[in-house]
Design a protein around this motif. Structure first.
Motif: not given
Length: 368
Positions: A124-141, A99-108
């Motif tokens: 390196a799909v993980f960089h879509r999240y950990d390098m995202h320009k929005r802090k909220l996305i980085r925090t959640m995902l 489930l793209p853009w959905i946190p693991w605790f929900i997906e799992g």
């Protein structure tokens, strides 16, 4: 990368796999990383239910650049419904994430419990999240992909960069499986040495054309004009066009091999950054399977695939690009020699014929 005994016996009991691919066959990553292995898995006693996340409509809109017309919400609900429908699967095979853009605790929480998970990564799909320009996305995902890997029975990665990430994430078991070609489809044809107009070629999507290949065409344009050559961009647009040294040809699965075979040199430009280090070099593998010499940026897995001066050239700057291309344009014999060396490497290390039985054995081991 571990050793695999491929002398497996066909399973006596049918095992049901739920394949949660990212795309349909129209998406290269899904077609190559999962769907081309289905015959080998079926012959080993697995029954596969394939459930793409995105459909062809999404991909066509994406390739046209019409991102505003795309809503991910409906695809999320459809995917959740399919997961519920096939909850009795014996194994879940996930391409990147369910489930793209959905946190693991929900997906799992939505995935079937006590069912082994195999995940596959060719980006390196993980960089879509950990390098995202929005802090909220980085925090959640930012840690989502790590959690998926840690909860997988097996993580399959397309190169060492992705594999190292999986190991550091705490994955129980990992294997590096390169992206491969079917030698029956990518058959080798020797090039004629008396061809009048040489063709430098690239294959990709409209987005990667604009970002990566178009700048290289501009750099090479004076060399192409000087040597009476053309640059063929397969998939750069959904509409064909010819302009000066540039020929744009739409991509189709049915035509891609013949189009690559019609080229004389294959190129793969990449900048050096964390995202591109996760690339698996499939363009190079396609070119080399068709007997083309290659020129590629010396980035990531490109350096493993290309043996500099043997099956192609690795380059670092604009001057390197021009010199490598001109050398190959002026030496048909060298192109032929490098093309043969490249084809040999693909046959030995990057073919479905080699890796199909190995992947089937990996799945069998996970289920036992």
């Amino acid at each position: 990368m571990g050793n695999i005994n491929v002398s497996s016996v066909v399973r006596k009991t049918i095992m049901n796999i739920l394949l949660l691919s990212r795309y349909t066959r129209l998406g290269a990553s899904s077609r190559l990383r999962t769907m081309q292995y289905l015959p080998d898995l079926a012959s080993n006693g697995f029954k596969i239910e394939s459930v793409p996340f995105f459909d062809d409509i999404y991909l066509r809109e994406l390739y046209k650049g019409d991102r505003n017309n795309i809503s991910i919400i409906k695809y999320l609900f459809e995917r959740i419904g399919k997961i519920m429908k096939y909850s009795s699967a014996d194994l879940i095979w996930i391409e990147k994430e369910a489930l793209p853009w959905i946190p693991w605790f929900i997906e799992g929480s939505l995935l079937p419990k006590n069912v082994p998970i195999v995940t596959d990564y060719d980006d390196a799909v993980f960089h879509r999240y950990d390098m995202h320009k929005r802090k909220l996305i980085r925090t959640m995902l930012s840690s989502k992909i790590k959690k998926i890997m840690k909860n997988s029975s097996l993580v399959i990665s397309g190169n060492s960069y992705l594999n190292s990430y999986a190991i550091n994430a705490g994955a129980k078991k990992t294997f590096i499986v390169p992206t491969v070609v079917d030698l029956n489809t990518y058959n080798f044809k020797e090039k004629s040495l008396d061809k009048n107009i040489a063709c430098v070629g690239w294959i990709g999507t409209p987005q990667t054309w604009q970002e990566l290949a178009h700048p290289i065409h501009q750099i090479l344009s004076p060399i192409l004009k000087k040597n009476g050559a053309i640059f063929r961009a397969i998939g750069a647009s959904m509409e064909p066009s010819i302009n000066d040294t540039l020929e744009i040809t739409p991509w189709t699965e049915e035509s891609e091999v013949k189009l690559i075979q019609s080229m004389d040199i294959g190129v793969m430009p990449l900048p050096d950054n964390p995202w591109t280090r996760g690339k698996c070099g499939y363009k190079l593998i396609q070119y080399m399977a068709c007997g083309l010499p290659v020129v590629a940026s010396s980035v990531g897995v490109n350096c493993d695939i290309v043996e500099n001066g043997i099956n192609g050239f690795l380059v670092d700057n604009d001057d390197d690009w021009q010199k490598a291309i001109e050398k190959l344009l002026n030496d048909p014999g060298l192109r032929k020699e490098m093309g043969k060396a490249g084809r040999k490497k693909i046959e030995q290390q990057f073919s479905l014929q080699t890796w199909g039985p190995r992947v089937a054995k990996m799945f069998e081991d996970v289920c036992n």
